[in-house]
Scaffold this active site. Structure first.
Site, mmCIF file in Angstrom:
data_model
loop_
_atom_site.group_PDB
_atom_site.id
_atom_site.type_symbol
_atom_site.label_atom_id
_atom_site.label_comp_id
_atom_site.label_asym_id
_atom_site.label_seq_id
_atom_site.Cartn_x
_atom_site.Cartn_y
_atom_site.Cartn_z
ATOM 1 N N CYS A 123 45.285 54.464 105.369
ATOM 2 C CA CYS A 123 44.106 54.712 106.189
ATOM 3 C C CYS A 123 43.006 55.451 105.435
ATOM 4 O O CYS A 123 41.850 55.443 105.854
ATOM 5 C CB CYS A 123 44.493 55.497 107.432
ATOM 6 S SG CYS A 123 45.751 54.670 108.440
ATOM 7 N N HIS A 259 38.578 59.114 110.565
ATOM 8 C CA HIS A 259 39.449 57.956 110.728
ATOM 9 C C HIS A 259 39.846 57.839 112.188
ATOM 10 O O HIS A 259 40.214 58.827 112.833
ATOM 11 C CB HIS A 259 40.680 58.119 109.843
ATOM 12 C CG HIS A 259 41.793 57.179 110.169
ATOM 13 N ND1 HIS A 259 41.602 55.817 110.300
ATOM 14 C CD2 HIS A 259 43.116 57.401 110.400
ATOM 15 C CE1 HIS A 259 42.752 55.243 110.588
ATOM 16 N NE2 HIS A 259 43.686 56.182 110.654
ATOM 17 N N ASN A 290 43.206 51.608 115.833
ATOM 18 C CA ASN A 290 43.340 52.126 114.474
ATOM 19 C C ASN A 290 43.408 50.941 113.514
ATOM 20 O O ASN A 290 44.388 50.198 113.504
ATOM 21 C CB ASN A 290 44.618 52.974 114.384
ATOM 22 C CG ASN A 290 44.862 53.549 113.003
ATOM 23 O OD1 ASN A 290 44.305 53.094 112.009
ATOM 24 N ND2 ASN A 290 45.736 54.528 112.926
#
Length: 338
Positions: A123, A259, A290
């Site tokens: 990520c 994020h 996500n």
């Protein structure tokens, strides 16, 4: 003694010159996800803030999404592919080890043989890649670098796994990094905590699966509580380090783009940083989920598209996840592709 090596000695200002994204066509609701996992729309929203996410279809491969987002970023920057010197792709879900995704994207965009780098930092991948691109342009090694964050997380999460299936989505975001009249990208702060590497992992590995294909195929496994604690209580400190390294305080930023891992994590980090109410905070996770390495550029696009932020605003980027790895920098928000 050999001849002296000549290196550029003048560091240059850099900026994000353009941003483009690709969001898959198919919108997947919580109700649809709950057809295969034991959960509810209310539980998912209360625990993560997610209402919907996008799942890529057969024609929306990692490569195809990268090319589409890259073209839009070039358009926003007013550049052609042949002006790009290096292409950096941040992804953990490109399905083959070779050839590199970046090399194929460079070819499809008509770069004429640009340098090609694939970055696998989970990520945190986009901010890692942006840091590399910034240093390439700042040092004089390149004039323009294309950075893409892209994932098909729907391929990597087991459809009946209640702990991960509702969290992740697919998509791509790209930026062009080039010279600027003033500093538009601050220094990167990055790091990792490999001691907690098992908190987000793939099991089994592909070699093990090839040896024993009767077992469950490799999927992403996540220990959600461990990840939540690490991110919620460590990333605020990292955010402060980014601001310190850039010579700023929270009062100097217009937007916070973390994020999009979990809305509750974002809230905890924002409180720990004592963000002023005047700072806009991205909440793209509600509609996008996500998307790992694609998360930051997609969140930037959402803020620009909805007017929460505008080109020229000062934004703090903060990415974290598998590794466990993290990275971030302060940037000036770019122009969005039309």
């Amino acid at each position: 003694m050999g001849a002296a090596i000549t290196n550029p000695t003048e560091l240059r200002h850099t900026s994000i010159l353009g941003l483009g994204v690709y969001r898959p066509e198919r919108v997947v609701t919580n109700e649809e996800i709950c057809q295969q996992i034991d959960s509810t729309d209310e539980w998912i929203q209360s625990r993560s803030g997610i209402k919907t996410r996008r799942f890529a279809g057969p024609h929306e491969s990692v490569l195809a999404m990268s090319i589409s987002a890259g073209r839009k970023a070039l358009e926003a920057a007013g550049l052609t592919g042949e002006q790009i010197g290096t292409v950096i792709i941040a992804t953990s879900t490109y399905p083959v080890q070779t050839p590199a995704c970046s090399a194929l994207v460079a070819e499809e965009l008509g770069t004429g043989g640009a340098g090609a780098i694939d970055v696998a930092a989970g990520c945190a991948g986009f901010c890692y890649a942006l840091g590399l691109a910034n240093d390439l342009v700042r040092s004089g090694s390149e004039e323009y670098v294309l950075v893409v964050g892209v994932e098909r997380m729907s391929d990597s999460t087991e459809p009946t796994d209640r702990s991960v299936r509702f969290i992740f989505g697919d998509g791509a975001g790209a930026v062009v990094v080039g010279r600027g009249e003033e500093a538009g990208i601050g220094p990167v702060v990055w790091g990792s905590d490999g001691a907690q590497g098992r908190a987000i992992r793939q099991e089994p590995d592909w070699v093990d699966f090839a040896t024993n294909p009767t077992q469950k195929r490799p999927w992403i496994i996540m220990e959600g509580t461990s990840v939540f604690r690490w991110a919620a209580f460590e990333m605020g400190k990292v955010a402060q380090r980014i601001l310190d390294k850039t010579g700023m305080t929270v009062n100097d930023i217009d937007a916070f783009v973390p994020h999009q891992a979990n809305a509750r994590i974002t809230e905890v980090i924002a409180r720990s940083m004592h963000l002023p109410e005047t700072v806009a905070v991205s909440n793209d996770i509600a509609e996008t989920g996500n998307t790992s390495a694609a998360s930051i550029p997609l969140a930037m696009e959402e803020m620009l598209r909805t007017g929460k932020a505008k080109p020229g605003d000062t934004a703090l980027l903060l990415a974290f996840g598998a590794g466990l790895a993290y990275a971030g920098q302060v940037v000036t928000m770019p122009v969005l592709a039309g």
